[in-house]
Design an enzyme around this catalytic site. Sequence first.
Site, PDB file in Angstrom:
ATOM      1  N   ASP A 113     -12.483   8.407   9.627  1.00  0.00           N
ATOM      2  CA  ASP A 113     -12.278   8.123   8.203  1.00  0.00           C
ATOM      3  C   ASP A 113     -12.832   6.729   7.869  1.00  0.00           C
ATOM      4  O   ASP A 113     -12.151   5.899   7.281  1.00  0.00           O
ATOM      5  CB  ASP A 113     -10.798   8.216   7.844  1.00  0.00           C
ATOM      6  CG  ASP A 113     -10.565   8.351   6.349  1.00  0.00           C
ATOM      7  OD1 ASP A 113     -11.531   8.678   5.624  1.00  0.00           O
ATOM      8  OD2 ASP A 113      -9.433   8.126   5.895  1.00  0.00           O
TER       9      ASP A 113
ATOM     10  N   GLY B   1       0.840  -1.198   0.000  1.00  0.00           N
ATOM     11  CA  GLY B   1       0.000   0.000   0.000  1.00  0.00           C
ATOM     12  C   GLY B   1       0.865   1.233   0.000  1.00  0.00           C
ATOM     13  O   GLY B   1       1.936   1.269   0.613  1.00  0.00           O
TER      14      GLY B   1
ATOM     15  N   LYS C  99       3.797   0.013   8.682  1.00  0.00           N
ATOM     16  CA  LYS C  99       3.447   1.326   8.122  1.00  0.00           C
ATOM     17  C   LYS C  99       4.600   2.305   8.345  1.00  0.00           C
ATOM     18  O   LYS C  99       4.975   2.580   9.476  1.00  0.00           O
ATOM     19  CB  LYS C  99       2.171   1.847   8.772  1.00  0.00           C
ATOM     20  CG  LYS C  99       1.735   3.218   8.260  1.00  0.00           C
ATOM     21  CD  LYS C  99       0.457   3.658   8.951  1.00  0.00           C
ATOM     22  CE  LYS C  99       0.054   5.047   8.516  1.00  0.00           C
ATOM     23  NZ  LYS C  99      -1.160   5.523   9.217  1.00  0.00           N
TER      24      LYS C  99
END
Length: 744
Positions: free
Chosen positions: A540, A422, A443
């Site tokens: 979100d 990603g 991440k």
Amino acid sequence: MGLSGRLLQMIIASGVIIFAMVAAVATTNAKPAGCPRKCGDVEIPFPFGLKETDQACYLNKVFDIFCDSGKPMIGNLPVINISIETHELHVLNTVVRDCYDWSGQRVSKNTKKLSAAQFTISNTKNQFTVLGCDTQAYLGGFQNGERYWLGCSSLCPSLNNVVSDSCSGVGCCELGFPDGLKDIWVQVQSFSNHTNVSDFNPCGYAFVVEKGKFNFSTDILRNLPYNRVPMVFDWAIGNETCKEAQKKPNFACEDKNSECFEPQNREGYQCMCKQGYKGNPYLYGGCEDINECEDPTLNNCSKMCNNTEGNYTCYCPKGYHGDGRKDGEDCSADPTAVIAIKIPIVIGVSFVVILGVSSWLFIFHKKRKLIRLKESFFRQNGGLILEQQFSKQQRSKEMAKIFTVEELKKATNNYDESRIIGQGGFGTVYKGFLLDKRIVAIKKSKTVDQNQIDQFVNEVVLLSQINHRNVVKLLGCCLETQVPLLVYEFVPKGTLFKYIHHESSASTITWETRLRIAAETAYALSYLHSAASTPIIHRDVKSSNILLDDDFTAKVSDFGTSRLVPRDQKELATVVQGTLGYLDPEYLQTNQLTEKSDVYSFGVVLVELLTGGDVLSFNRSEKERSLAMYFLSSLKEDRLFEVLENCIVEEGNEEQIKEVVELAKRCLRVKGDERPTMKEVAMELEGIRKTETHSWVSVQSNLEEAEHLLGETSHAYEQGGSSSRTVGYDSMNDQVTLALGDGR
């Protein structure tokens, strides 16, 4: 005439024909000597040429340059430089403006199309920039023959929060874009016609600009003093591979000392001079020999150098023997000169010893410096505070761990590109393999706010304690880098977005599975709102932040924009942040974040599961551009069957679908107080899963109020092409997201 005479005539005739053919080839390859190669101060190298000259002065019409009063132009763009070595075309790009007078009337054009033949916009040299305090802009184009969209919004109620030299979404927003983008257009528009900010920002601006060539300041918001900015194109020849082009008579790599290369991620080929040559490979005889002996950095000779065609040779002076190369048999003195060279040998050995000791000291110092740097980052990122927090808790295998930078480097094979799963504007996510055989998602963010380290530490501690089967588990973090790294459990099947919107995947999830995914997501959000030790508003919620494991169990992910809510507070005043199409319209207007904002976003996800439609689509009318508005309008007009996903309608389950439709409608209510809580939503979905199916009953209701507010929101998007689901970048996925303000 005898046989020998006729044979002689044939030989002479053949020679004449061969000579003529060679001359013809030479004439074809040679470019006219009279071609002008300059317009103003800009050099115009072949394959480019001036349009008003003979066509032989340029390769084809793609490369013709119009010289307008000493200013070279390609299309409607002024050219400032053309590079043969890097295959770059530097131009001045137009700034697109969207200006309004004091009454809110537009006074300038807000769309600009940029088409430059087959040239592509360099994604490594350029960036998309948007300026304004009431502004949103889109960059559209084609990538690999398909339409591509991205967008960026810039908001600021006043100049108090605007920081010069910072493009974080407050007054200035900037994005990168993918490689191979061409035929772009830029559109800029206003949320409210700049009526709220016209005294200090009457215009919005958008443009593609070369990196490092634009500096943002608050004065620019009042008036941008220029109409053009520098931009870089990448160029290549045609759309064929080298192998295909070499078979054709118009192959562009004319010089015998040139080579053909194929650029990555775009069509066509490029010509380069071979090693040892420099010049223009597109001209016959354009690659000239480099004299390596003139520059010591270009040769490997220890003593004497002799230049040759495309190369060089080394040799030793008189009285020495060897090949004269630094990496070979260096020059050694003849026996008669041994005495004369003993002193240089001693000096050389001493130098080597000193160099070795110095190198060891340098490496030792570098390692110590690296250790101190990691310790500095650890303290800077709140490592000591985090250790104290963890020490107060009873440790277990399930609790978060502080990883070392070496552990995560090894887990990702030093962050190999093949491990990327990603990528977005906030960072990159890698697939990693820990020593204990666990597969994780790591991440790697781009930036972190040093003023909010304490909040970051508190959130890591809090999220590490969340152990809910429908929330992606935070396994730990690494604080020894400039920006902290977060380690999550790996969820194999990817995002719900993929299974809803990709035709090849949509039919694989049945209505029963969709209903279960909705219920599991609702339970996870309900847990975050009410059961966590400190309530969390996700902020979100969207289908690309709901991951699916091998059994299609839903897991809510990406808490990069989430906010902790003290239990004595019902709402938080924040800079608006989220994804267009999912944003709560009440939050968008008031900046007051509540748990009901997550309820609205979840309602949009429910509609996605029901319809399979794009959250934002330019293929629908402006009034129904957002999926929420389109869904509510369809209910009012009794067109629900037209918007529902065919595969779930064919399964039956009419009663369950009807109840989910009604629940989605309640989640999308304009006023947050009128929406159910996530706990109520979760319980209702669980109840629906247990109901028996009955015949279909038409669903109609009074939706004027919802249509009114969503209609206002939809004016933020003007028609510009095909569907545009999101704007900006998401930190955990390839999905584009809108950051209307600073994140956490």
